[in-house]
Design a protein around this motif. Structure first.
Motif, PDB file in Angstrom:
ATOM      1  N   SER A  46       0.790  -1.244   0.000  1.00 51.66           N
ATOM      2  CA  SER A  46       0.000   0.000   0.000  1.00 51.66           C
ATOM      3  C   SER A  46       0.825   1.299   0.000  1.00 51.66           C
ATOM      4  O   SER A  46       0.532   2.220  -0.736  1.00 51.66           O
ATOM      5  CB  SER A  46      -0.918   0.036   1.216  1.00 51.66           C
ATOM      6  OG  SER A  46      -1.613  -1.145   1.336  1.00 51.66           O
TER       7      SER A  46
ATOM      8  N   THR B  71      -7.900  -4.307  -1.433  1.00 49.01           N
ATOM      9  CA  THR B  71      -7.813  -2.871  -1.131  1.00 49.01           C
ATOM     10  C   THR B  71      -6.371  -2.415  -0.881  1.00 49.01           C
ATOM     11  O   THR B  71      -5.941  -1.393  -1.406  1.00 49.01           O
ATOM     12  CB  THR B  71      -8.657  -2.543   0.109  1.00 49.01           C
ATOM     13  OG1 THR B  71      -9.934  -3.123  -0.066  1.00 49.01           O
ATOM     14  CG2 THR B  71      -8.802  -1.054   0.294  1.00 49.01           C
ATOM     15  N   ARG B  74      -4.124  -1.995  -4.125  1.00 46.82           N
ATOM     16  CA  ARG B  74      -4.499  -1.131  -5.239  1.00 46.82           C
ATOM     17  C   ARG B  74      -3.447  -0.062  -5.446  1.00 46.82           C
ATOM     18  O   ARG B  74      -2.894   0.467  -4.476  1.00 46.82           O
ATOM     19  CB  ARG B  74      -5.854  -0.478  -4.963  1.00 46.82           C
ATOM     20  CG  ARG B  74      -6.989  -1.462  -5.003  1.00 46.82           C
ATOM     21  CD  ARG B  74      -8.286  -0.739  -5.141  1.00 46.82           C
ATOM     22  NE  ARG B  74      -8.426  -0.177  -6.450  1.00 46.82           N
ATOM     23  CZ  ARG B  74      -9.288  -0.634  -7.352  1.00 46.82           C
ATOM     24  NH1 ARG B  74     -10.069  -1.642  -7.077  1.00 46.82           N
ATOM     25  NH2 ARG B  74      -9.373  -0.069  -8.520  1.00 46.82           N
ATOM     26  N   ASP B  75      -3.197   0.288  -6.716  1.00 45.41           N
ATOM     27  CA  ASP B  75      -2.192   1.310  -6.982  1.00 45.41           C
ATOM     28  C   ASP B  75      -2.817   2.703  -7.028  1.00 45.41           C
ATOM     29  O   ASP B  75      -2.134   3.690  -7.190  1.00 45.41           O
ATOM     30  CB  ASP B  75      -1.433   1.003  -8.281  1.00 45.41           C
ATOM     31  CG  ASP B  75      -2.371   0.728  -9.445  1.00 45.41           C
ATOM     32  OD1 ASP B  75      -3.582   0.960  -9.282  1.00 45.41           O
ATOM     33  OD2 ASP B  75      -1.897   0.286 -10.507  1.00 45.41           O
ATOM     34  N   ASP B  76      -4.145   2.780  -6.887  1.00 47.47           N
ATOM     35  CA  ASP B  76      -4.799   4.087  -7.047  1.00 47.47           C
ATOM     36  C   ASP B  76      -5.461   4.561  -5.756  1.00 47.47           C
ATOM     37  O   ASP B  76      -6.230   5.498  -5.777  1.00 47.47           O
ATOM     38  CB  ASP B  76      -5.859   4.003  -8.165  1.00 47.47           C
ATOM     39  CG  ASP B  76      -6.946   2.988  -7.851  1.00 47.47           C
ATOM     40  OD1 ASP B  76      -6.741   2.164  -6.944  1.00 47.47           O
ATOM     41  OD2 ASP B  76      -8.001   3.021  -8.520  1.00 47.47           O
ATOM     42  N   PHE B  77      -5.138   3.928  -4.595  1.00 40.97           N
ATOM     43  CA  PHE B  77      -5.928   4.274  -3.419  1.00 40.97           C
ATOM     44  C   PHE B  77      -5.670   5.686  -2.925  1.00 40.97           C
ATOM     45  O   PHE B  77      -6.482   6.277  -2.250  1.00 40.97           O
ATOM     46  CB  PHE B  77      -5.738   3.230  -2.303  1.00 40.97           C
ATOM     47  CG  PHE B  77      -4.609   3.499  -1.357  1.00 40.97           C
ATOM     48  CD1 PHE B  77      -4.856   4.109  -0.131  1.00 40.97           C
ATOM     49  CD2 PHE B  77      -3.308   3.159  -1.673  1.00 40.97           C
ATOM     50  CE1 PHE B  77      -3.821   4.356   0.752  1.00 40.97           C
ATOM     51  CE2 PHE B  77      -2.278   3.404  -0.794  1.00 40.97           C
ATOM     52  CZ  PHE B  77      -2.537   4.004   0.416  1.00 40.97           C
ATOM     53  N   ARG B  80      -7.696   8.269  -5.769  1.00 36.51           N
ATOM     54  CA  ARG B  80      -9.133   8.191  -6.010  1.00 36.51           C
ATOM     55  C   ARG B  80      -9.870   9.330  -5.334  1.00 36.51           C
ATOM     56  O   ARG B  80      -9.434   9.830  -4.312  1.00 36.51           O
ATOM     57  CB  ARG B  80      -9.685   6.879  -5.456  1.00 36.51           C
ATOM     58  CG  ARG B  80      -9.286   5.671  -6.231  1.00 36.51           C
ATOM     59  CD  ARG B  80      -9.695   4.462  -5.455  1.00 36.51           C
ATOM     60  NE  ARG B  80     -11.126   4.295  -5.449  1.00 36.51           N
ATOM     61  CZ  ARG B  80     -11.773   3.472  -6.257  1.00 36.51           C
ATOM     62  NH1 ARG B  80     -11.108   2.767  -7.145  1.00 36.51           N
ATOM     63  NH2 ARG B  80     -13.075   3.354  -6.191  1.00 36.51           N
ATOM     64  N   ARG B 111      -7.535  -3.600 -13.803  1.00 35.55           N
ATOM     65  CA  ARG B 111      -6.684  -3.175 -12.676  1.00 35.55           C
ATOM     66  C   ARG B 111      -6.969  -3.960 -11.399  1.00 35.55           C
ATOM     67  O   ARG B 111      -6.072  -4.238 -10.619  1.00 35.55           O
ATOM     68  CB  ARG B 111      -6.845  -1.679 -12.424  1.00 35.55           C
ATOM     69  CG  ARG B 111      -6.184  -0.872 -13.511  1.00 35.55           C
ATOM     70  CD  ARG B 111      -6.171   0.617 -13.224  1.00 35.55           C
ATOM     71  NE  ARG B 111      -5.764   1.328 -14.411  1.00 35.55           N
ATOM     72  CZ  ARG B 111      -4.490   1.611 -14.701  1.00 35.55           C
ATOM     73  NH1 ARG B 111      -3.531   1.258 -13.891  1.00 35.55           N
ATOM     74  NH2 ARG B 111      -4.187   2.244 -15.814  1.00 35.55           N
ATOM     75  N   THR B 112      -8.228  -4.298 -11.181  1.00 35.02           N
ATOM     76  CA  THR B 112      -8.563  -5.099 -10.004  1.00 35.02           C
ATOM     77  C   THR B 112      -7.852  -6.450 -10.072  1.00 35.02           C
ATOM     78  O   THR B 112      -7.286  -6.926  -9.087  1.00 35.02           O
ATOM     79  CB  THR B 112     -10.086  -5.335  -9.933  1.00 35.02           C
ATOM     80  OG1 THR B 112     -10.728  -4.072  -9.924  1.00 35.02           O
ATOM     81  CG2 THR B 112     -10.476  -6.111  -8.690  1.00 35.02           C
ATOM     82  N   SER B 115      -4.179  -6.190  -9.338  1.00 34.08           N
ATOM     83  CA  SER B 115      -3.955  -6.125  -7.889  1.00 34.08           C
ATOM     84  C   SER B 115      -4.180  -7.488  -7.249  1.00 34.08           C
ATOM     85  O   SER B 115      -3.445  -7.888  -6.345  1.00 34.08           O
ATOM     86  CB  SER B 115      -4.894  -5.105  -7.246  1.00 34.08           C
ATOM     87  OG  SER B 115      -4.784  -3.869  -7.881  1.00 34.08           O
TER      88      SER B 115
END
Lengths: 311, 181
Positions: A46, B71, B74-77, B80, B111-112, B115
């Protein structure tokens, strides 16, 4: 209660300025991270683009290792700093020290400092997210969060339950953060200790006071036992540690004489034989080591939620 | 949200699930060393339904079922607009050397799944991974990821939104297509 997906604050300076829904979000996220740290591979990617500085201007074993592990298990880059081996000794101010570190592109700062309010001061002056890892006798928010999380593993609904905080309330940042946290969760909080070590206006925080340890334990479902902080005491508040142990020390004989089991907690470091005897600290009633395990999960949750809020 | 158009009714929905289960039975034989992993949250519902159908048909109780939350992978958390909320991961077995059937409800950008593949690595090195999805939006991919078992293909513009509804969670099983989210 309204559920939230995001923390209301950019920093974790104290429990006082967090909302109850923030606490529940942190606990829920911590539960997910507890599953992660019990996997064969205890790491998630993360925070791989986040750099975190751990600034410890005061000694620490547990908190420091716990934060560092939490950061590394989130794949963050970590730099460590301790006051003993730094330019602080050469007369640099706190703000200068931190600004120098931040100019090396650090995103978050975890700080422990002997001065109450040091983290709040930083938060007003710098851009990075700040996490208070203990500021003097003020607050130690992540400890209170992990304490509450550990309590909820034993007693899922703390609302209406009786939690006793005993020992050196006056000098304890853990006590203050615990009081804020537990009252926000709806628990009944009582403090117990020698009159000299209980602040005069503590009842203003919504807690009750008891000076007799046996009576206090009879009331309690959970007892969070604190250490006597001799290093913060400028004058003598108690005649001797031996006398303190006799009046306020918790041992197996005392616990066995109560009519119900009490969950025993301690944030560490333990002074065995003073506030708590060895047979109690190592008993089944004690969840002291679970607290340490949960510390990593709760700190991962706090770091993750703050990083999610950055942009 | 605009009014949705039903593109798969409950009757056909059940047939499609049956077909997917039978395709897996055909390809996996006795399901030795195989597990089904659903991606939280909707993928888990699909995985449970497929798992139930396979076990009912073949009586292979040893086919393991896991839930994977992606969750934290994810590379976009952090970029977003809407913050993400984590769900639980429940995989109480190692996938080292196993054949994994990864299950999600809608395959869109890919993307999901990217991940999910990263997350799977933390549970061991699988022997092979195949992907099953209920809906394949095949012209909207951002990554070179394709499904091996597909319920229904939907060709729609980027602005469109596909929603899979599940009996037990909504009124009935069906798939809806919306012109815009």
């Amino acid at each position: 209660m309204a559920e939230t997906k995001e923390l209301s604050s950019k920093h974790i300076l104290g429990i006082k300025n967090l909302k109850p829904e923030d606490l529940h979000l942190i606990f829920k996220t911590a539960k997910n991270f507890k599953e992660v740290i019990n996997r064969p591979i205890k790491k998630v990617p993360s925070l791989r683009d986040v750099t975190i500085a751990n600034l410890f201007f005061e000694n620490s074993t547990r908190t420091r290792i716990s934060f560092e592990l939490a950061e590394k298990r989130l794949s963050a880059d970590v730099v460590n700093f301790s006051a003993g081996s730094s330019s602080v000794k050469k007369g640099e101010t706190l703000l200068d020290t931190v600004n120098n570190i931040l100019s090396m592109k650090v995103d978050m700062v975890v700080m422990r400092h002997p001065a109450p309010g040091a983290c709040a001061f930083l938060a007003q002056n710098i851009e990075a997210n700040i996490i208070n890892a203990g500021d003097g006798t003020h607050e130690h928010p992540t400890q209170a969060l992990l304490d509450a999380y550990s309590m909820m593993e034993v007693i899922p609904q703390l609302k209406g339950k009786n939690v006793l905080i005993c020992g050196d309330i006056k000098h304890s940042r853990v006590a203050l953060s615990n009081i804020f946290c537990l009252t926000k969760l709806g628990a009944n909080v009582k403090v117990c200790g020698p009159p000299t070590l209980i602040p005069k206006y503590i009842s203003k925080l919504g807690v009750s006071v008891e000076y007799n340890m046996r009576k206090a334990l009879e009331w309690a479902d959970i007892a969070n036992v604190l250490r006597i902080q001799l290093e913060r005491q400028d004058i003598r508040y108690i005649p001797s540690l031996r006398e303190y142990a006799q009046y306020y020390g918790i041992d197996k004989t005392l616990l066995n004489s109560l009519n119900k089991p009490v969950v025993i907690m301690h944030p560490g470091p333990i002074n065995r034989g003073v506030e708590i005897s060895s047979d109690v600290a190592d008993s089944d009633q004690s969840i002291i080591l679970q607290q340490v395990e949960n510390g990593v999960a709760v700190r991962m949750a706090v770091l993750y939620l703050l990083a999610a809020k950055r942009k | 949200m605009s009014k949705g158009r039903t593109i798969l009714t409950d009757k056909r929905f059940e047939l499609t699930l049956q077909r997917l289960a039978h395709e897996l039975i055909e390809n996996y034989g006795d399901f030795e060393n195989t597990c089904i992993i659903g991606v939280q949250e909707k993928g888990v519902i699909l995985a449970e339904r497929i798992h139930k159908l396979i076990v009912e048909t073949t009586k292979y109780e040893h086919l393991q079922l896991g839930k994977l939350d992606i969750t934290f992978y994810r590379d976009d958390f952090r970029t977003r607009v809407e913050p993400l909320r984590a769900s639980s991961t429940e995989i109480d077995f190692l996938i080292e050397g196993k054949r994994v059937i990864l299950v999600d409800d809608v395959l869109y950008t890919g993307r999901t799944i990217q991940s999910a593949l990263a997350a799977l690595q933390d549970f061991g090195r699988p022997d092979q991974v195949e992907l099953l999805c209920m809906v394949d939006r095949r012209f909207n991919r951002h990554l070179p990821i394709q499904a091996d078992y597909i319920g229904i293909r939907v060709d729609a513009v980027d602005e469109a939104y596909v929603k899979v509804e599940w009996k037990g969670y909504e009124d009935r099983d069906r798939i809806l297509l919306f012109a815009a989210k």
